[in-house]
Write an enzyme that holds these catalytic residues in place. Structure first.
Site, PDB file in Angstrom:
ATOM      1  N   HIS A 127       0.758  -1.194  -0.177  1.00 23.37           N
ATOM      2  CA  HIS A 127      -0.151   0.050  -0.087  1.00 23.37           C
ATOM      3  C   HIS A 127       0.874   1.248   0.009  1.00 23.37           C
ATOM      4  O   HIS A 127       1.603   1.373   0.884  1.00 23.37           O
ATOM      5  CB  HIS A 127      -0.913  -0.021   1.288  1.00 23.37           C
ATOM      6  CG  HIS A 127      -1.922   1.088   1.082  1.00 23.37           C
ATOM      7  ND1 HIS A 127      -2.011   1.830   2.574  1.00 23.37           N
ATOM      8  CD2 HIS A 127      -2.405   1.765   0.445  1.00 23.37           C
ATOM      9  CE1 HIS A 127      -2.962   2.711   2.284  1.00 23.37           C
ATOM     10  NE2 HIS A 127      -3.433   2.681   0.855  1.00 23.37           N
TER      11      HIS A 127
ATOM     12  N   ASP B  81      -0.910   6.338  -5.331  1.00 17.79           N
ATOM     13  CA  ASP B  81      -1.972   7.203  -5.669  1.00 17.79           C
ATOM     14  C   ASP B  81      -1.415   8.333  -6.706  1.00 17.79           C
ATOM     15  O   ASP B  81       0.035   8.747  -6.591  1.00 17.79           O
ATOM     16  CB  ASP B  81      -2.358   7.830  -4.402  1.00 17.79           C
ATOM     17  CG  ASP B  81      -2.925   6.846  -3.300  1.00 17.79           C
ATOM     18  OD1 ASP B  81      -3.802   6.129  -3.619  1.00 17.79           O
ATOM     19  OD2 ASP B  81      -2.260   6.706  -2.308  1.00 17.79           O
TER      20      ASP B  81
ATOM     21  N   HIS C 131      -1.032  11.171  -2.544  1.00 21.96           N
ATOM     22  CA  HIS C 131      -2.305  10.743  -1.891  1.00 21.96           C
ATOM     23  C   HIS C 131      -3.298  12.092  -1.782  1.00 21.96           C
ATOM     24  O   HIS C 131      -4.372  12.024  -2.312  1.00 21.96           O
ATOM     25  CB  HIS C 131      -2.262  10.173  -0.473  1.00 21.96           C
ATOM     26  CG  HIS C 131      -3.465   9.606   0.064  1.00 21.96           C
ATOM     27  ND1 HIS C 131      -4.485  10.401   0.782  1.00 21.96           N
ATOM     28  CD2 HIS C 131      -4.121   8.309  -0.322  1.00 21.96           C
ATOM     29  CE1 HIS C 131      -5.552   9.652   0.936  1.00 21.96           C
ATOM     30  NE2 HIS C 131      -5.378   8.534   0.539  1.00 21.96           N
TER      31      HIS C 131
ATOM     32  N   GLU D 298      -3.840   3.953  -8.555  1.00 24.74           N
ATOM     33  CA  GLU D 298      -4.954   4.629  -8.069  1.00 24.74           C
ATOM     34  C   GLU D 298      -4.928   6.100  -8.149  1.00 24.74           C
ATOM     35  O   GLU D 298      -4.319   6.876  -7.907  1.00 24.74           O
ATOM     36  CB  GLU D 298      -5.189   4.335  -6.408  1.00 24.74           C
ATOM     37  CG  GLU D 298      -6.538   4.875  -6.138  1.00 24.74           C
ATOM     38  CD  GLU D 298      -6.809   4.993  -4.711  1.00 24.74           C
ATOM     39  OE1 GLU D 298      -6.008   4.520  -3.950  1.00 24.74           O
ATOM     40  OE2 GLU D 298      -7.839   5.913  -4.344  1.00 24.74           O
TER      41      GLU D 298
END
Ligand code: G3P
Ligand code: MG
Length: 249
Positions: free
Chosen positions: A17, A46, A59, A119
């Site tokens: 992650h 991200d 992020h 993402e």
């Protein structure tokens, strides 16, 4: 050498992650290297647009929490963001770690032979543009030496733009809850997977998603016992801050 290759490739049971944010400053090249060193073969990170429609790995909408900069990412150019320190806030050993561009990041993925769950964090008011730019970048620059690729996002508008820009690129809708109408939504967006917060999952819900023909992946799980339960229910892949805890379960 960067060449176009958008094959999804098999998704592993464990994805790091934001790299491996349990051990390193999130969404940095150091964090991705750490994830690989801890056994992750794919990493999630991200991405967000800059003012000049380049893509950086971060992020939040703003620089403040994870860098030494201040204010919105969307009002800075890539050149302006190149000097930002994205590591010093985490620990002195990471001071000087750059805020990575997506271009730098895919080169590292190729070097480490990693797959990526990219993402998209759309810029407010630029949901479609965010999807178009990221998808086109990956279409044009995804390295042959990297493993596999998928794009994930919480925002249907952005995933629709990804689908329209690069039809067939593997995509996943992210959610904290499984809302009514999810089957039609996933199918309409052309998603191959549903990425669901593990807190919203039950054995029945996992079975329903899989029976409908979608891959079911969970975020963010750091407890091996919880991960074991999710795998038993049929969850295929888990995003974790600590890849080494889940490897080999
Ligand atoms: O991929 C799942 C996870 O990354 C979504 O939440 O806020 O960590 O991007 P967040
Ligand atoms: Mg994320």
């Amino acid at each position: 050498m960067l060449e176009t290759s958008l094959a999804g490739g098999p998704v592993p049971a464990v994805m790091g992650h934001r790299g491996a944010m349990g051990h390193a400053p999130e969404n940095t090249l150091a964090s991705i290297r750490t994830g690989a060193a801890l056994g992750a073969t794919w990493v999630e990170f991200d991405v967000k647009l800059t003012l000049d429609r380049e893509v950086v790995v971060i992020h939040d909408d703003t620089l403040d929490r994870t860098t030494d900069g201040h204010g919105a990412v969307a009002v800075r150019t890539l050149a302006e963001l190149a000097g930002v320190d994205a590591g010093g806030w985490y620990a002195p050993a990471f001071a000087g770690e750059p805020l990575p561009s997506l271009a730098q990041t895919v080169r590292l993925l190729a070097e480490l032979h990693l797959g990526a769950n990219v993402e998209i964090k759309p810029t407010p008011g630029r949901g479609r543009l965010s999807g178009e730019v990221v998808a086109a970048f990956l279409r044009d620059h995804w390295p042959r030496d990297a493993r596999g690729l998928m794009i994930s996002c919480f925002w249907p508008e952005t995933l629709a733009a990804v689908r329209d820009t690069v039809p067939g690129i593997p995509t996943a809708l992210l959610t904290f809850d499984i809302a009514d109408g999810w089957r039609d939504q996933l199918a309409g967006l052309g998603c191959s997977a549903y990425h669901v917060s593990h807190t919203a999952l039950t054995a029945e819900r996992v079975a329903a998603v899989r029976d409908a023909g979608f891959a079911l992946r969970a975020f963010t799980v750091n407890d091996p016992d919880r991960a074991r339960t999710l795998y038993d229910w049929g969850v295929e892949s888990i995003v974790t801050d600590y890849p080494e805890r889940l490897t080999g379960l």
